[in-house]
Design a protein around this motif. Sequence first.
Motif, PDB file in Angstrom:
ATOM      1  N   LEU A 273      32.610  41.517  48.972  1.00 59.60           N
ATOM      2  CA  LEU A 273      34.013  41.561  49.379  1.00 59.60           C
ATOM      3  C   LEU A 273      34.842  40.469  48.712  1.00 59.60           C
ATOM      4  CD1 LEU A 273      33.616  42.410  53.170  1.00 59.60           C
ATOM      5  CD2 LEU A 273      34.288  43.934  51.308  1.00 59.60           C
ATOM      6  N   GLY A 274      34.179  39.425  48.209  1.00 63.93           N
ATOM      7  CA  GLY A 274      34.895  38.411  47.451  1.00 63.93           C
ATOM      8  C   GLY A 274      35.539  39.003  46.215  1.00 63.93           C
ATOM      9  N   GLN A 275      34.846  39.936  45.583  1.00 65.34           N
ATOM     10  CA  GLN A 275      35.411  40.614  44.406  1.00 65.34           C
ATOM     11  C   GLN A 275      36.612  41.454  44.797  1.00 65.34           C
ATOM     12  OE1 GLN A 275      34.158  40.433  40.976  1.00 65.34           O
ATOM     13  NE2 GLN A 275      36.246  41.238  40.742  1.00 65.34           N
ATOM     14  N   VAL A 276      36.531  42.105  45.952  1.00 63.44           N
ATOM     15  CA  VAL A 276      37.661  42.924  46.416  1.00 63.44           C
ATOM     16  C   VAL A 276      38.890  42.048  46.630  1.00 63.44           C
ATOM     17  CG1 VAL A 276      38.480  44.490  48.211  1.00 63.44           C
ATOM     18  CG2 VAL A 276      36.083  44.571  47.496  1.00 63.44           C
ATOM     19  N   LEU A 277      38.693  40.892  47.266  1.00 63.02           N
ATOM     20  CA  LEU A 277      39.811  39.962  47.476  1.00 63.02           C
ATOM     21  C   LEU A 277      40.382  39.496  46.136  1.00 63.02           C
ATOM     22  CD1 LEU A 277      38.457  37.742  50.404  1.00 63.02           C
ATOM     23  CD2 LEU A 277      40.156  39.571  50.545  1.00 63.02           C
ATOM     24  N   PHE A 278      39.500  39.178  45.212  1.00 60.03           N
ATOM     25  CA  PHE A 278      39.944  38.727  43.885  1.00 60.03           C
ATOM     26  C   PHE A 278      40.782  39.807  43.202  1.00 60.03           C
ATOM     27  CE2 PHE A 278      39.373  38.157  39.304  1.00 60.03           C
ATOM     28  CZ  PHE A 278      39.718  36.818  39.156  1.00 60.03           C
ATOM     29  N   ALA A 285      39.542  30.789  50.153  1.00 57.47           N
ATOM     30  CA  ALA A 285      38.872  29.486  50.219  1.00 57.47           C
ATOM     31  C   ALA A 285      37.493  29.690  50.835  1.00 57.47           C
ATOM     32  CB  ALA A 285      39.689  28.517  51.059  1.00 57.47           C
ATOM     33  N   PRO A 286      36.412  29.556  50.062  1.00 57.87           N
ATOM     34  CA  PRO A 286      35.068  29.797  50.615  1.00 57.87           C
ATOM     35  C   PRO A 286      34.860  29.004  51.904  1.00 57.87           C
ATOM     36  CG  PRO A 286      34.952  29.562  48.244  1.00 57.87           C
ATOM     37  CD  PRO A 286      36.355  29.208  48.625  1.00 57.87           C
ATOM     38  N   ASP A 287      34.412  29.704  52.929  1.00 60.28           N
ATOM     39  CA  ASP A 287      34.386  29.116  54.275  1.00 60.28           C
ATOM     40  C   ASP A 287      33.563  27.840  54.360  1.00 60.28           C
ATOM     41  OD1 ASP A 287      31.826  30.386  54.149  1.00 60.28           O
ATOM     42  OD2 ASP A 287      32.627  32.130  55.207  1.00 60.28           O
ATOM     43  N   LEU A 327      38.223  27.249  38.337  1.00 62.72           N
ATOM     44  CA  LEU A 327      37.107  27.927  37.665  1.00 62.72           C
ATOM     45  C   LEU A 327      37.179  29.433  37.865  1.00 62.72           C
ATOM     46  CD1 LEU A 327      34.056  25.601  38.434  1.00 62.72           C
ATOM     47  CD2 LEU A 327      34.906  26.241  36.168  1.00 62.72           C
ATOM     48  N   SER A 328      37.514  29.852  39.082  1.00 63.33           N
ATOM     49  CA  SER A 328      37.623  31.274  39.378  1.00 63.33           C
ATOM     50  C   SER A 328      38.661  31.936  38.484  1.00 63.33           C
ATOM     51  CB  SER A 328      38.004  31.463  40.852  1.00 63.33           C
ATOM     52  OG  SER A 328      38.358  32.802  41.129  1.00 63.33           O
ATOM     53  N   GLN A 329      39.783  31.288  38.338  1.00 66.36           N
ATOM     54  CA  GLN A 329      40.847  31.836  37.498  1.00 66.36           C
ATOM     55  C   GLN A 329      40.437  31.863  36.029  1.00 66.36           C
ATOM     56  OE1 GLN A 329      44.755  29.662  36.761  1.00 66.36           O
ATOM     57  NE2 GLN A 329      45.477  31.276  38.138  1.00 66.36           N
ATOM     58  N   ALA A 330      39.812  30.773  35.578  1.00 65.55           N
ATOM     59  CA  ALA A 330      39.415  30.687  34.170  1.00 65.55           C
ATOM     60  C   ALA A 330      38.335  31.700  33.825  1.00 65.55           C
ATOM     61  CB  ALA A 330      38.927  29.271  33.857  1.00 65.55           C
ATOM     62  N   ARG A 333      36.426  35.387  38.002  1.00 63.19           N
ATOM     63  CA  ARG A 333      35.350  35.732  38.933  1.00 63.19           C
ATOM     64  C   ARG A 333      35.760  35.270  40.322  1.00 63.19           C
ATOM     65  NH1 ARG A 333      30.710  32.519  37.551  1.00 63.19           N
ATOM     66  NH2 ARG A 333      29.283  34.088  38.373  1.00 63.19           N
ATOM     67  N   PRO A 334      35.265  35.932  41.375  1.00 62.55           N
ATOM     68  CA  PRO A 334      35.676  35.588  42.742  1.00 62.55           C
ATOM     69  C   PRO A 334      35.229  34.188  43.148  1.00 62.55           C
ATOM     70  CG  PRO A 334      33.954  37.266  42.759  1.00 62.55           C
ATOM     71  CD  PRO A 334      34.382  37.112  41.336  1.00 62.55           C
ATOM     72  N   THR A 335      36.037  33.568  43.996  1.00 61.48           N
ATOM     73  CA  THR A 335      35.777  32.181  44.389  1.00 61.48           C
ATOM     74  C   THR A 335      34.457  32.009  45.117  1.00 61.48           C
ATOM     75  OG1 THR A 335      37.068  32.546  46.410  1.00 61.48           O
ATOM     76  CG2 THR A 335      38.225  31.585  44.523  1.00 61.48           C
TER      77      THR A 335
END
Length: 348
Positions: A273-278, A285-287, A327-330, A333-335
Motif C-alpha cells: 500500500l506504500g506504493q499506492v500512496l506514492f 511518514a513511515p510510522d 530519497l523516496s523522491q530521488a 520509490r515509496p517511503t
Amino acid sequence: MAVFSNSSFSEHEHVAFHHDPVSGLKAIIAVHNTVLGPSLGGCRMYPYSNDDEAITDVLRLSKGMTYKAAMANLPMGGGKSVIIGNPHTDKSPEIMQAMGAFVESLGGQYIVAEDSGIAVSDVHLMAQQTKHAGGLNAKFTYEGAPSDGNPAPSTAYGTFVGLKAAVDFALQKDLSELTVAIQGVGQVGYRLAKHLHEAGAKLIIADTFGPAVDKAQSEFGAKVVDINEIHAVDADVLAPCALGATINPTTINSIKAKVIAGAANNQLLTESLGQVLFDKGITYAPDYVINAAGIIDIHHQQVDSSAAKMKAHIEMIGTTLTDIFTLSQAQQRPTNIVANELAEAKFK
C-alpha cells in the motif's frame, strides 16, 4: 491458529503464550530481533475478537519495534506484548502482576513498558514480579520538567516534529494554514492535537471513546466525525493515532489528505500500500520513524543523559524523515520501502 505461517511472522526469534488461570491473564510476548540489544516494547491491552487477531497484532507490533529502534539509532531490539481483555473493565492488579511474572520468565529477552490500554501504574505492578520493566525511573521530560514515567508526551512531541517535517517537505505551508484529521485522541493523539492547536491548525477528530472526544472537542474546538469516516474527510494531513491497519484497501482510495503522519503503529495493512500512496502523490511518514520518541525517552531515562539531549534526539525524527522523503523522491520509490531498507542495513 497460525504462527510460523502467519504472514507477519517475519523471522521472529521468540513468541511465547501464557494463561494464568488464577488472575485470568491471557497474553502473548513476541521478540522479533535482538541483534542490536534486548528487545524493548510496550504491552498493549485490547479486547481482541479472536486469538488470530491478537497474534497478528503482536507480531506486527514487535517487528515494527525492531525497525523503530534501528532508525532511532538505539542499542536495542524489537519486541511487544499483548494482553487479551478490555482495559476499561477487565484490568486488575492480579493480571498486571501475572504479566510481570510472564515477562520475567523470558530472562531479559524482553523489556516491558506501557502502551495502549496500559498505564505506567500498571507497569509498576508488573515490576513487582520482574526486573525487566522500562520507563519506571524517569527523571525528566523533553521539556525539562519532572516525569511520571509516561513516554506519551515524548511520542506526541516527536510525532508533531515529524508531521511538521512532512508538511514542510510536501506542502511548504505553515501549520496555521492547515486542517489536520486525527484518528484517535488518546494519550498520544490528544497531546498531538494540543501541539497542533497551539500551532494554529484546524482539527477534525474521531475516537471510539466518548470522553476523549468530548475533551478534545471542548479544548481545541475540533470538529468531530465518526471513526469510520475520519480517513475520508477534507483535510491536508491525516494523522492515524489509534490502532493499526487503518490504511487498507477499503480506505485508501477515499483518502483526500496529501500527507499521512501519525503516531499509530503499523498504519499500512500491507507494505504494498506504500506504493499506492506514492502513486497517489501522498507523502507517507513511515510510522516506526515518526512515532519513535517514546522509546527514545525510555532510553534516555536509563542512561546518563538530560532533558536537552533527549529533546535533541527526538527532534532528529524530523531530519530522518526529511532524508527518507528526499530519497523516496530521488529514487521514485515509496517511503516505507526506503525506510525499511535503511533500518535493515542496521540490524541484519
